[in-house]
Design a protein around this motif. Structure first.
Motif, PDB file in Angstrom:
ATOM      1  N   GLN A 120       0.816  -1.203   0.000  1.00 19.85           N
ATOM      2  CA  GLN A 120       0.000   0.000   0.000  1.00 19.85           C
ATOM      3  C   GLN A 120       0.857   1.264   0.000  1.00 19.85           C
ATOM      4  OE1 GLN A 120      -3.162   0.123  -0.600  1.00 19.85           O
ATOM      5  NE2 GLN A 120      -3.125   2.386  -0.528  1.00 19.85           N
ATOM      6  N   ILE A 156      -5.624   7.094   2.678  1.00 25.53           N
ATOM      7  CA  ILE A 156      -6.559   6.585   3.688  1.00 25.53           C
ATOM      8  C   ILE A 156      -6.376   5.087   3.884  1.00 25.53           C
ATOM      9  CG2 ILE A 156      -8.987   6.176   4.182  1.00 25.53           C
ATOM     10  CD1 ILE A 156      -9.610   8.860   2.819  1.00 25.53           C
ATOM     11  N   ALA A 157      -6.194   4.353   2.773  1.00 31.83           N
ATOM     12  CA  ALA A 157      -6.006   2.906   2.868  1.00 31.83           C
ATOM     13  C   ALA A 157      -4.717   2.577   3.612  1.00 31.83           C
ATOM     14  CB  ALA A 157      -5.989   2.286   1.468  1.00 31.83           C
ATOM     15  N   GLU A 159      -3.139   4.477   5.901  1.00 35.45           N
ATOM     16  CA  GLU A 159      -3.295   4.830   7.313  1.00 35.45           C
ATOM     17  C   GLU A 159      -4.117   3.784   8.066  1.00 35.45           C
ATOM     18  OE1 GLU A 159      -4.932   8.729   7.436  1.00 35.45           O
ATOM     19  OE2 GLU A 159      -3.005   9.727   7.033  1.00 35.45           O
ATOM     20  N   GLU A 160      -5.127   3.228   7.393  1.00 32.51           N
ATOM     21  CA  GLU A 160      -5.954   2.200   8.031  1.00 32.51           C
ATOM     22  C   GLU A 160      -5.149   0.946   8.314  1.00 32.51           C
ATOM     23  OE1 GLU A 160      -8.813  -0.199   9.644  1.00 32.51           O
ATOM     24  OE2 GLU A 160      -8.734   1.992   9.445  1.00 32.51           O
ATOM     25  N   LEU A 161      -4.316   0.525   7.340  1.00 28.25           N
ATOM     26  CA  LEU A 161      -3.484  -0.660   7.542  1.00 28.25           C
ATOM     27  C   LEU A 161      -2.454  -0.425   8.658  1.00 28.25           C
ATOM     28  CD1 LEU A 161      -2.862  -1.772   3.830  1.00 28.25           C
ATOM     29  CD2 LEU A 161      -4.365  -2.856   5.517  1.00 28.25           C
ATOM     30  N   GLU A 162      -1.834   0.735   8.646  1.00 26.82           N
ATOM     31  CA  GLU A 162      -0.849   1.050   9.692  1.00 26.82           C
ATOM     32  C   GLU A 162      -1.502   1.119  11.065  1.00 26.82           C
ATOM     33  OE1 GLU A 162       2.525   3.572   7.200  1.00 26.82           O
ATOM     34  OE2 GLU A 162       0.868   4.639   8.171  1.00 26.82           O
ATOM     35  N   ASP A 163      -2.726   1.632  11.115  1.00 26.87           N
ATOM     36  CA  ASP A 163      -3.443   1.697  12.396  1.00 26.87           C
ATOM     37  C   ASP A 163      -3.771   0.300  12.901  1.00 26.87           C
ATOM     38  OD1 ASP A 163      -4.727   3.277  14.480  1.00 26.87           O
ATOM     39  OD2 ASP A 163      -6.615   2.497  13.674  1.00 26.87           O
ATOM     40  N   ARG A 164      -4.127  -0.614  11.985  1.00 28.49           N
ATOM     41  CA  ARG A 164      -4.388  -1.998  12.379  1.00 28.49           C
ATOM     42  C   ARG A 164      -3.133  -2.639  12.960  1.00 28.49           C
ATOM     43  NH1 ARG A 164      -6.512  -5.359   7.546  1.00 28.49           N
ATOM     44  NH2 ARG A 164      -6.022  -7.019   9.068  1.00 28.49           N
ATOM     45  N   ARG A 167      -2.564  -1.275  16.431  1.00 28.61           N
ATOM     46  CA  ARG A 167      -3.526  -1.823  17.389  1.00 28.61           C
ATOM     47  C   ARG A 167      -3.227  -3.273  17.747  1.00 28.61           C
ATOM     48  NH1 ARG A 167      -7.410   0.465  13.887  1.00 28.61           N
ATOM     49  NH2 ARG A 167      -8.205  -1.631  13.410  1.00 28.61           N
TER      50      ARG A 167
END
Length: 347
Positions: A120, A156-157, A159-164, A167
């Motif tokens: 990504q 956005i995609a 940032e979502e993967l990095e946030d996962r 977490r």
């Protein structure tokens, strides 16, 4: 023959027979054994009652709370996940380990998420290059907007993967020591908000004591001075938390625990203090000087009545008293007893 009279024995013979019979009776009585005289009972000397006596005296009495607590940190943070269902990949620390801020202490299995992130990032970089090229080429209006949308979508995609990924990891919030690690192993499923690792700051040492009952802490208030003995040395401390200023909670079990918890802060904490180690403490509660004090064994109670027995010569005398401070060994007598009274101790 029938007319002949019977002859009577002579009177002298009767008298002789009577005399002989009397003599035989007298001699027979002399042959019988004489009855023994009854022995008098022995004289019993009464035992003299011995009293264990002390004199009521004037002195100082002090009540002290003593106990043993555990060294904890005032800066401790339990680490947990906010979602359930993840499986543990690795636990990287154990209790007692030193950690640095940002260090990963536990992580979940995320499959090929890291590969997805790498891919990504390339997509985002490609969209960014195309957008910048469109600007240089002078594109405007919808054409430029389409490149802008592509760039935003890839960002956005990513940032979502990095946030996962973030977490899925627990990291140390500051430099400190691991003071708790849950009994959990790779492959096990975690629950949301389940504390898995606790990191504590060893520079913020305090002593925590949990009493057996809340009544034990009556009379203990924040600001009271205390002495803590750790590793053979004495340190000055102060009550920083007692049931009177404890934080409120709606959790009933936590409420009950807080009502029995005492926290002491050090003026200068021990340099060799180890979180989780034990230490003894004492807190002076009340002190009375120049009061009548007797041993606790001298106080008697019966049906709510409190009294002492005083020796007057060889007699005992019950005296009702009013009691003040009481320790494990001594009692303050507020009223009813004069200094010098000879108090009989309980045997």
């Amino acid at each position: 023959m029938s007319n002949m009279r019977k002859r009577r024995p002579p009177r002298g013979l009767k008298r002789a027979a009577a005399a002989l019979a009397g003599l035989m009776i007298a001699s027979g009585c002399a042959l019988l054994p004489r009855e023994e005289e009854a022995l008098a009972p022995p004289l019993v000397q009464p035992t003299e009652e011995v009293f264990d006596i002390v004199e009521a005296r004037r002195g100082t009495i002090e009540t002290v709370l003593r106990g043993g607590g555990v060294l904890t940190s005032s800066r401790s943070e339990p680490l947990f996940f906010r979602e359930s269902g993840g499986r543990v990949l690795a636990v990287h620390v154990k209790q007692g380990d030193a950690v640095e801020a940002g260090q990963t202490v536990l992580e979940l299995d995320v499959g090929n998420l890291e590969l997805q992130i790498r891919m990504q990032r390339l997509n985002y970089e490609r969209a960014q290059i195309l957008f910048e090229q469109a600007v240089r080429n002078g594109l405007t209006g919808p054409d430029l907007r389409l490149h802008e949308i592509d760039l935003e979508r890839e960002r956005i995609a990513l940032e979502e993967l990095e946030d996962r990924l973030n977490r899925s990891r627990l990291v140390a919030p500051f430099d400190g020591v691991v003071t708790f690690v849950a009994d959990i192993h790779p492959g096990e499923t975690i629950n949301a908000y389940q504390p898995l690792v606790t990191v504590s700051d060893p520079a913020q040492v305090q002593l925590t004591y949990v009493a057996s009952s809340a009544s034990e802490l009556l009379g203990v208030h924040p600001g009271m001075e205390a002495t803590v003995v750790y590793d053979g040395d004495a340190y000055r401390a102060e009550v920083v938390q007692s049931p009177s200023n404890a934080p409120t909670t709606t959790d009933l079990s936590e409420q009950e625990r807080i009502a029995r918890t005492l926290v002491l802060g050090f003026d200068s904490p021990p340099e060799n203090a180890r979180i989780g180690s034990s230490a003894d403490f004492e807190i002076p509660l009340q002190r009375r000087e120049s009061v009548i004090v007797i041993p606790r064994a001298g106080l008697r109670t019966y049906m709510g009545r409190e009294y002492v027995q005083v020796a007057e010569g060889e007699r005992r005398k019950d005296v009702d008293v009013e009691v003040g401070l009481t320790t494990s060994t001594e009692v303050e007598i507020v009223r009813g007893l004069e200094e010098g009274a000879r108090v009989i101790l309980n045997n």
